[in-house]
Design an enzyme around this catalytic site. Sequence first.
Site, PDB file in Angstrom:
ATOM      1  N   HIS A 174      -6.542  38.847  26.364  1.00 18.90           N
ATOM      2  CA  HIS A 174      -7.896  38.899  27.325  1.00 18.90           C
ATOM      3  C   HIS A 174      -7.286  40.268  28.753  1.00 18.90           C
ATOM      4  O   HIS A 174      -7.091  39.091  29.156  1.00 18.90           O
ATOM      5  CB  HIS A 174      -8.063  37.595  28.097  1.00 18.90           C
ATOM      6  N   ASP A 175      -8.544  41.019  27.693  1.00 18.11           N
ATOM      7  CA  ASP A 175      -7.744  41.721  29.222  1.00 18.11           C
ATOM      8  C   ASP A 175      -9.210  43.260  28.686  1.00 18.11           C
ATOM      9  O   ASP A 175      -9.908  43.173  27.850  1.00 18.11           O
ATOM     10  CB  ASP A 175      -6.044  42.986  28.553  1.00 18.11           C
ATOM     11  N   ASP A 188       4.926  23.111  20.759  1.00 15.99           N
ATOM     12  CA  ASP A 188       4.785  23.504  22.199  1.00 15.99           C
ATOM     13  C   ASP A 188       6.294  22.806  22.475  1.00 15.99           C
ATOM     14  O   ASP A 188       6.337  21.769  22.741  1.00 15.99           O
ATOM     15  CB  ASP A 188       3.661  22.862  22.355  1.00 15.99           C
ATOM     16  N   ASN A 201      -9.187  48.930  25.047  1.00 15.14           N
ATOM     17  CA  ASN A 201      -7.618  49.200  25.083  1.00 15.14           C
ATOM     18  C   ASN A 201      -6.605  48.363  24.710  1.00 15.14           C
ATOM     19  O   ASN A 201      -5.080  48.649  23.850  1.00 15.14           O
ATOM     20  CB  ASN A 201      -7.726  50.553  25.649  1.00 15.14           C
ATOM     21  N   THR A 202      -6.421  48.073  25.879  1.00 16.22           N
ATOM     22  CA  THR A 202      -4.946  47.109  25.687  1.00 16.22           C
ATOM     23  C   THR A 202      -5.103  45.990  24.733  1.00 16.22           C
ATOM     24  O   THR A 202      -3.763  46.046  24.823  1.00 16.22           O
ATOM     25  CB  THR A 202      -5.327  46.431  27.057  1.00 16.22           C
ATOM     26  N   LEU A 230      -1.550  33.752  21.930  1.00 22.49           N
ATOM     27  CA  LEU A 230      -1.525  34.018  23.062  1.00 22.49           C
ATOM     28  C   LEU A 230      -2.942  34.449  23.888  1.00 22.49           C
ATOM     29  O   LEU A 230      -2.725  35.324  25.367  1.00 22.49           O
ATOM     30  CB  LEU A 230      -0.986  35.702  23.138  1.00 22.49           C
ATOM     31  N   LYS A 231      -4.240  34.218  23.310  1.00 25.89           N
ATOM     32  CA  LYS A 231      -5.006  34.517  23.676  1.00 25.89           C
ATOM     33  C   LYS A 231      -5.456  35.359  24.875  1.00 25.89           C
ATOM     34  O   LYS A 231      -5.006  35.790  25.580  1.00 25.89           O
ATOM     35  CB  LYS A 231      -5.110  33.179  24.540  1.00 25.89           C
ATOM     36  N   GLY A 236      -0.280  18.905  17.508  1.00 25.67           N
ATOM     37  CA  GLY A 236       1.079  18.801  18.312  1.00 25.67           C
ATOM     38  C   GLY A 236       1.844  17.816  18.522  1.00 25.67           C
ATOM     39  O   GLY A 236       2.256  17.360  17.290  1.00 25.67           O
ATOM     40  N   ARG A 237       1.240  17.175  19.094  1.00 23.08           N
ATOM     41  CA  ARG A 237       2.445  15.987  19.960  1.00 23.08           C
ATOM     42  C   ARG A 237       2.437  14.933  18.377  1.00 23.08           C
ATOM     43  O   ARG A 237       3.819  14.305  17.921  1.00 23.08           O
ATOM     44  CB  ARG A 237       1.602  15.384  21.254  1.00 23.08           C
TER      45      ARG A 237
END
Length: 239
Positions: A77-78, A25, A81-82, A74-75, A214-215
Amino acid sequence: MSPLEVKRIEMKQIEMSRRVMVALDVNDKTQALAMRDKLGDSVGWFKVGLRLFVAEGPDLIADLSRTHQVFLDLKFHDIPNTVAQAIESAGNLGVNMVNVHAGGGKPMLEAAAKAAQAFPDMLLIAVTVLTSDTMPKEQALKVALERAKLAKEAGLHGVVCSVHEAAQIKEVCGADFITVTPGIRWGNQDTQDQQRIADPQMAIEHGSDYLVIGRPILHAENPAHAANEAVRMMEQANY
Ligand code: C5P
């Protein structure tokens, strides 16, 4: 021997440092590669999220992939097909893990799983409930379990979850269903915005396969030293 025990024996054969995913991050490629160089071989994975990917794109993934495994967080959610097309693009980038949002429903999850079959070295996992979701805790656990089951049925390899849910998810979805757990803190570290934290030893003991950190590593005076400290704690786990 229960399936959970069998899985634990398999995971035990993987060095603990290969089970640490550092959440990159940071602002840009310069900072990302500087962190990669500081950490070297002390960790196995880097997680690249929206901020860094939107800023730096596929070139950065190619750079990181030369030395480490990469989780593209990138999670998606659509519509089915996309999402399937996005999974194919992620596979073509050569990432080793990618995720979708389980809230996208079964047809979307199935389309993602089908697209991922073309990339046998890429794990496809689902996000169940975002930590920022305001639903009450008991409901969040229930929804997380339901969505984990849905992801399993749709053919995904695992989920992102809290350490506190990992054992229950393994019970419901099977020992070889992968759990990737953020919210890792140890010693007197600041919990920051994490609600339900666990230390590295506890994460392993609760059935976490991969720890996202992360941190505690990014902000450490010596990131490699912090990573080694986490690995040493993971090695203390009795499981
Ligand atoms: O800095 P910290 O160790 O809290 O970073 C945790 C990483 O895991 C961040 O990249 C955060 O976006 C991600 N994450 C999380 N909780 C989730 C899903 C992802 O903290 N439920």
